[in-house]
Write a protein that holds these residues in place. Structure first.
Motif, PDB file in Angstrom:
ATOM      1  N   LYS A 167      42.501  35.229  43.393  1.00 21.52           N
ATOM      2  CA  LYS A 167      42.329  34.293  42.249  1.00 21.52           C
ATOM      3  C   LYS A 167      41.362  33.023  42.006  1.00 21.52           C
ATOM      4  O   LYS A 167      40.966  32.472  41.169  1.00 21.52           O
ATOM      5  N   LYS A 168      41.540  32.258  43.182  1.00 22.74           N
ATOM      6  CA  LYS A 168      41.150  31.021  43.316  1.00 22.74           C
ATOM      7  C   LYS A 168      40.846  30.752  44.817  1.00 22.74           C
ATOM      8  O   LYS A 168      41.681  30.871  45.693  1.00 22.74           O
ATOM      9  N   HIS A 215      47.801  31.245  38.232  1.00 22.25           N
ATOM     10  CA  HIS A 215      48.058  31.245  39.649  1.00 22.25           C
ATOM     11  C   HIS A 215      47.996  29.667  40.235  1.00 22.25           C
ATOM     12  O   HIS A 215      49.123  29.342  40.270  1.00 22.25           O
ATOM     13  N   ASP A 238      45.743  29.339  33.236  1.00 21.64           N
ATOM     14  CA  ASP A 238      45.851  30.266  34.616  1.00 21.64           C
ATOM     15  C   ASP A 238      47.003  30.465  35.039  1.00 21.64           C
ATOM     16  O   ASP A 238      47.777  29.395  34.924  1.00 21.64           O
ATOM     17  N   SER A 270      42.493  22.839  38.000  1.00 19.68           N
ATOM     18  CA  SER A 270      41.382  23.210  37.193  1.00 19.68           C
ATOM     19  C   SER A 270      40.157  22.879  38.387  1.00 19.68           C
ATOM     20  O   SER A 270      39.421  23.724  38.311  1.00 19.68           O
TER      21      SER A 270
END
Length: 328
Positions: free
Chosen positions: A181-182, A111, A109, A115
């Motif tokens: 993104k998250k 960004h 990832d 996890s």
């Protein structure tokens, strides 16, 4: 001319990607083509890793390096090709890793460098969110927005955004400031009985990540020593003193171990526990000091909401130094 071998020059350095000099050349590798093959592969990860020297004193710095390679393609007469050579590339390297099922050279990832989608932080305590500056435009924590800038220098490629005390939701956006993104949920834990301890480790992205252990802590002390038998008989008097022992102790030292409990966490936190188990660099905040520790629990049984309802992880650690100072 037939393709026969490649000479690979490897430069490892910090700063800006274009700032390397001849002094930064760390390795020169030469590999010949195996009969029947059409490609030459170089594995350089372990070589580069020697130059990422991670240290931690509760300071959350960016540890990464630029890797520039020049590959000179040569024929069977060891003459460089007049076209397509040299091949040059520059990469950014972290102390991270991928899992087998992710395949060769997985793209991790770019960004939030976590996890898990869940964090557990003591009430009234700030936290740290590691992000990759190249791939993040902004971070919104509740209603507060932090704009992310990337200067290109290795010392800020990994940035640690402060999570204000008692925050609830973190949103990480792409460089276009529009693509989410998250999303990370922050749980603020009130622990009235036990003292929480913060353990920091290098996760699979090569970033520092914190796990707070909220419940029971047990400290143990393991002593090691050797003994020898000595002669206490006095020939002149044909006797010996009873206050002098026949067996003498030497090489005495000890190691302290601790057993920590996370408290109840949800299933999405399993990835953080797994990466802690696999990390080679772990520290604990202990008596206002940052001290190195080594996980000694080797078996991990993942807990799920279906099987276990509420999940608590108990992990044993050993302080990574002897009790009696014998640093030489």
């Amino acid at each position: 001319m037939a393709f026969d071998n490649i000479v690979l020059d490897i430069y490892v350095y910090t700063g800006l990607s274009s700032s390397y000099t001849g002094n930064d050349k760390k390795y020169t590798l030469n590999k010949s083509l195996i009969t029947g093959e059409t490609k030459i592969n170089f594995e350089i990860a372990e070589l580069v890793r020697d130059y990422i020297n991670i240290e931690f004193n509760n300071d959350y710095l960016s540890y990464c390096v630029w890797v520039h390679i020049d590959a000179t393609v040569r024929d069977e007469n060891d003459t460089e090709f007049t076209y397509g050579s040299p091949i040059s590339n520059t990469y950014l390297a972290f102390e991270g890793f991928g899992y087998f099922e992710e395949g060769i050279n997985p793209e991790l990832d770019r960004h939030a460098l976590l996890s898990t989608n869940t964090l557990y932080i003591p009430e009234g305590t700030t936290g740290k969110l590691p992000i990759f500056a190249e791939g993040v435009g902004k971070v919104i924590i509740d209603s507060a927005t932090t704009e992310i800038t990337d200067t290109g220098n290795t010392n800020q490629k990994i940035q640690y955004i402060t999570i204000p005390a008692n925050s609830s939701t973190i949103q990480v956006y792409d460089t276009d400031d529009a693509t989410l993104k998250k999303t990370i949920t922050v749980n603020n834990i009130c622990e009235p009985k036990f003292t929480p301890y913060k353990v920091t480790f290098v996760n699979k992205f090569g970033a520092f990540q914190d796990i707070h252990f909220f419940k029971k802590t047990t400290e143990k002390f393991n002593v090691t020593d050797e003994t020898y038998k000595r002669n206490i008989f006095e020939n002149n008097n044909n006797t010996y003193d009873t206050y002098r022992g026949q067996r003498e102790r030497y090489n005495t030292n000890a190691k302290s171990t601790i057993s920590l409990n996370t408290g109840f966490v949800n299933e999405s936190f399993n990835s953080a526990i797994e990466e802690l188990f696999l990390s080679e660099k772990v520290w604990i905040r202990w008596d206002n000091q940052t001290l190195p520790i080594i996980p000694t629990t080797k078996n991990l049984e993942f807990k799920t909401s279906l099987n276990d309802k509420l999940s608590n992880y108990t992990i044993d650690f050993e302080f990574a130094f002897n009790k009696i100072n014998n640093v030489r």
